[in-house]
Design a protein around this motif. Sequence first.
Motif, PDB file in Angstrom:
ATOM      1  N   GLU A  42      52.864  -4.712  44.881  1.00 18.50           N
ATOM      2  CA  GLU A  42      52.000  -3.544  45.049  1.00 18.50           C
ATOM      3  C   GLU A  42      52.394  -2.466  44.047  1.00 18.50           C
ATOM      4  OE1 GLU A  42      50.891  -0.075  48.355  1.00 18.50           O
ATOM      5  OE2 GLU A  42      52.338  -1.636  48.847  1.00 18.50           O
ATOM      6  N   ASP A  43      51.476  -2.125  43.154  1.00 17.24           N
ATOM      7  CA  ASP A  43      51.699  -1.010  42.243  1.00 17.24           C
ATOM      8  C   ASP A  43      51.221   0.254  42.957  1.00 17.24           C
ATOM      9  OD1 ASP A  43      51.706   0.947  40.305  1.00 17.24           O
ATOM     10  OD2 ASP A  43      50.930  -0.347  38.719  1.00 17.24           O
ATOM     11  N   ALA A  44      52.168   0.889  43.653  1.00 16.28           N
ATOM     12  CA  ALA A  44      51.885   2.113  44.407  1.00 16.28           C
ATOM     13  C   ALA A  44      52.356   3.343  43.640  1.00 16.28           C
ATOM     14  CB  ALA A  44      52.548   2.042  45.780  1.00 16.28           C
ATOM     15  N   ALA A  45      52.363   3.247  42.309  1.00 14.77           N
ATOM     16  CA  ALA A  45      52.872   4.332  41.469  1.00 14.77           C
ATOM     17  C   ALA A  45      52.170   5.654  41.745  1.00 14.77           C
ATOM     18  CB  ALA A  45      52.729   3.964  39.995  1.00 14.77           C
ATOM     19  N   GLU A  46      50.892   5.579  42.119  1.00 10.62           N
ATOM     20  CA  GLU A  46      50.093   6.785  42.319  1.00 10.62           C
ATOM     21  C   GLU A  46      49.940   7.145  43.794  1.00 10.62           C
ATOM     22  OE1 GLU A  46      46.388   5.840  40.377  1.00 10.62           O
ATOM     23  OE2 GLU A  46      47.398   5.241  38.514  1.00 10.62           O
ATOM     24  N   ALA A  47      50.578   6.381  44.697  1.00 13.19           N
ATOM     25  CA  ALA A  47      50.150   6.417  46.088  1.00 13.19           C
ATOM     26  C   ALA A  47      51.209   6.789  47.118  1.00 13.19           C
ATOM     27  CB  ALA A  47      49.548   5.060  46.459  1.00 13.19           C
ATOM     28  N   LEU A  48      52.382   7.268  46.705  1.00 13.21           N
ATOM     29  CA  LEU A  48      53.381   7.633  47.698  1.00 13.21           C
ATOM     30  C   LEU A  48      52.785   8.622  48.707  1.00 13.21           C
ATOM     31  CD1 LEU A  48      56.333   7.506  48.701  1.00 13.21           C
ATOM     32  CD2 LEU A  48      56.781   9.494  47.249  1.00 13.21           C
ATOM     33  N   GLY A  49      52.980   8.348  49.987  1.00 14.12           N
ATOM     34  CA  GLY A  49      52.441   9.200  51.040  1.00 14.12           C
ATOM     35  C   GLY A  49      51.099   8.760  51.564  1.00 14.12           C
ATOM     36  N   ALA A  50      50.391   7.911  50.813  1.00 11.81           N
ATOM     37  CA  ALA A  50      49.109   7.389  51.282  1.00 11.81           C
ATOM     38  C   ALA A  50      49.333   6.346  52.374  1.00 11.81           C
ATOM     39  CB  ALA A  50      48.334   6.772  50.117  1.00 11.81           C
ATOM     40  N   THR A  51      48.287   6.079  53.133  1.00 13.66           N
ATOM     41  CA  THR A  51      48.331   5.031  54.161  1.00 13.66           C
ATOM     42  C   THR A  51      47.069   4.188  54.089  1.00 13.66           C
ATOM     43  OG1 THR A  51      47.327   6.482  55.832  1.00 13.66           O
ATOM     44  CG2 THR A  51      49.744   6.410  55.749  1.00 13.66           C
ATOM     45  N   TYR A  52      47.192   2.971  54.604  1.00 12.06           N
ATOM     46  CA  TYR A  52      46.039   2.074  54.743  1.00 12.06           C
ATOM     47  C   TYR A  52      46.090   1.496  56.161  1.00 12.06           C
ATOM     48  CZ  TYR A  52      43.088  -2.076  54.210  1.00 12.06           C
ATOM     49  OH  TYR A  52      42.127  -3.034  54.373  1.00 12.06           O
ATOM     50  N   ARG A  53      45.115   1.891  56.967  1.00 10.23           N
ATOM     51  CA  ARG A  53      45.047   1.456  58.366  1.00 10.23           C
ATOM     52  C   ARG A  53      46.365   1.701  59.097  1.00 10.23           C
ATOM     53  NH1 ARG A  53      40.846  -3.707  58.473  1.00 10.23           N
ATOM     54  NH2 ARG A  53      39.269  -2.678  57.181  1.00 10.23           N
ATOM     55  N   GLY A  54      46.933   2.865  58.834  1.00  5.89           N
ATOM     56  CA  GLY A  54      48.143   3.288  59.529  1.00  5.89           C
ATOM     57  C   GLY A  54      49.442   2.851  58.902  1.00  5.89           C
ATOM     58  N   ARG A  55      49.381   1.961  57.894  1.00  2.15           N
ATOM     59  CA  ARG A  55      50.601   1.518  57.211  1.00  2.15           C
ATOM     60  C   ARG A  55      50.774   2.272  55.908  1.00  2.15           C
ATOM     61  NH1 ARG A  55      51.058  -4.884  56.564  1.00  2.15           N
ATOM     62  NH2 ARG A  55      52.717  -4.154  55.142  1.00  2.15           N
ATOM     63  N   PRO A  56      52.019   2.638  55.579  1.00  2.05           N
ATOM     64  CA  PRO A  56      52.226   3.427  54.357  1.00  2.05           C
ATOM     65  C   PRO A  56      52.110   2.610  53.078  1.00  2.05           C
ATOM     66  CG  PRO A  56      54.300   3.131  55.549  1.00  2.05           C
ATOM     67  CD  PRO A  56      53.232   2.512  56.392  1.00  2.05           C
ATOM     68  N   ALA A  57      51.624   3.262  52.040  1.00  3.85           N
ATOM     69  CA  ALA A  57      51.643   2.661  50.705  1.00  3.85           C
ATOM     70  C   ALA A  57      53.078   2.299  50.360  1.00  3.85           C
ATOM     71  CB  ALA A  57      51.085   3.641  49.683  1.00  3.85           C
ATOM     72  N   GLY A  58      53.243   1.120  49.772  1.00  3.49           N
ATOM     73  CA  GLY A  58      54.573   0.609  49.456  1.00  3.49           C
ATOM     74  C   GLY A  58      55.041  -0.459  50.418  1.00  3.49           C
ATOM     75  N   SER A  59      54.347  -0.606  51.558  1.00  2.00           N
ATOM     76  CA  SER A  59      54.780  -1.580  52.566  1.00  2.00           C
ATOM     77  C   SER A  59      54.008  -2.887  52.494  1.00  2.00           C
ATOM     78  CB  SER A  59      54.625  -0.983  53.966  1.00  2.00           C
ATOM     79  OG  SER A  59      53.256  -0.764  54.295  1.00  2.00           O
ATOM     80  N   PHE A  60      53.156  -3.034  51.469  1.00  2.00           N
ATOM     81  CA  PHE A  60      52.320  -4.230  51.374  1.00  2.00           C
ATOM     82  C   PHE A  60      52.882  -5.191  50.322  1.00  2.00           C
ATOM     83  CE2 PHE A  60      49.689  -0.727  52.797  1.00  2.00           C
ATOM     84  CZ  PHE A  60      49.135  -1.256  53.945  1.00  2.00           C
ATOM     85  N   GLY A  61      52.707  -6.458  50.560  1.00  2.00           N
ATOM     86  CA  GLY A  61      53.157  -7.449  49.599  1.00  2.00           C
ATOM     87  C   GLY A  61      54.653  -7.696  49.675  1.00  2.00           C
ATOM     88  N   ARG A  62      55.130  -8.495  48.738  1.00  2.00           N
ATOM     89  CA  ARG A  62      56.544  -8.870  48.698  1.00  2.00           C
ATOM     90  C   ARG A  62      57.429  -7.701  48.287  1.00  2.00           C
ATOM     91  NH1 ARG A  62      58.948 -13.825  47.068  1.00  2.00           N
ATOM     92  NH2 ARG A  62      61.181 -13.693  47.526  1.00  2.00           N
TER      93      ARG A  62
END
Length: 377
Positions: free
Chosen positions: A160-180
Motif C-alpha cells: 500500500e502506497d499510503a504516502a499521501e494518506a496518513l490519518g485517512a481511513t477506509y471503512r473504519g480501518r486506517p490507511a497503512g493497515s492494508f496489504g502485506r
Amino acid sequence: MTAEILLSPPDIGALEESYVLRAIRSGWVAPAGPELAAFEREVADRAGTRHAVAVSSGTAALHLALLTLGAGPGTVVLVPTLTFVATANAVAYTGAEPVFVDCDPTTGNIDIGLLAELLNRLPAAGERIAAVIPVDMFGACADYTALLPICAAVGVPVIEDAAEALGATYRGRPAGSFGRVAALSFNGNKIITTSGGGMLVSDDGPLLDRCRYLATQARQPVPHYEHTEIGYNYRLSNVLAALGRAQLARLDEMMARRRDLRERYAKLFAAVPGVRLLGDHDPGANCWLSVVVVDPDRAGWHAAELAAHLADRQIETRPVWKPMHLQPVFASARSALTGAAARLFEQGLTLPSGSALTEPQIGRVLDAVSAFLEARR
C-alpha cells in the motif's frame, strides 16, 4: 509585494521546536535514538499495525518493501499510472518492470477492473507479478474491499502506497493497515512532515526486520563491520523523528483544518456546472490536497484558466500528477488504459490545501476563485 500563498506548506510551530530542541540536547543526533523508537511505535499505532521502520523517504520505504517481497529482474509490478513518479521509480530501482494501470475517474484511485484483468492475463502468459502497489490518491484510500481479494486469489502481495494518506481511513480501518506492508511519506508538503522522511508499517515482523537490516547498510550483527550483501543508508535520524512526533500529536487538528477548507471549496463550486471535487464524498479521506475537476464543455472554461488567474494573484496551484504512461522516462512501459488518468491530468487542478494557511490567506484564495467564477458566469 504580496506574499505567495503556497499549495501545502509545512505546518510547524512551538511544539515542534520544543521536541527538536529536546532531541538535540539529549545528545541523540545520530540515526538511532529514543525519539526514533518512539516515533515508530506511535506511527504503527496510528496506522493500526504491529510494527514500523522509519526511513529517509517514502521512496526508500517502497524500495525496501519491493526488495523484501522479491521484486527484481524478470518480474513485473502493477502500479497506477496516476501517481507521483516515486512509485514507479522504486520499481525501476529493483530491476523489475512497472506495468501501469489506469484510474477510476471518480476517485483517481486504481481501476479495479483493469487490475483484475492484468492479474489474470499476465500470469497466464508466464509472467511473474512480484507485487501490486495501489496508491491512496490525494489522501483517499483505494477500494480495498474489491482490491485485496483479487490479489489474494492469485497470490500477489499488496504494497500500500499510503504516502499521501496518513490519518485517512477506509471503512473504519486506517490507511497503512492494508496489504502485506505499507509505505508512508513525511516529505515537506505532506500532511505531517519530518522535513524529509518515510516509514514502513506492517503486521509482518520478519518482513520489517529484513527492511530494517537493509536500511542500515545490511550490517551483520558482529563487532566489526561485516557485510554479506548490498544494503542502503535509509534510516531516519533521531532529530527528525522528534519533529515527526510533534507533528503526529497534531495530526487530527491539521486534518480538521484541511477538511474545513475542502468543504468551503465544495460550497464555492457546488452550483458551477461541470465542476466537482475529486473524491469529495469519501468521509475517511485526510483531505491532504483538494483537487477541482473541470469539464470545459459544461463549465465553459478550462482548469488551466483558473490556474493562470490564481497565479496572477500569487496563489500557487498544480495540475494533478502527470500519468506515468505519459512521462518520457516511462514511454516504453506497458499500460492498461481507459483514458481516465489523462483526462484528470488535463481537467484537474490542485488548490491550496495546507493546514498552515491563515484565515486571511484562505479568504484571499476564496475571493480570487469567486471573482474568476463571477467573470465567467
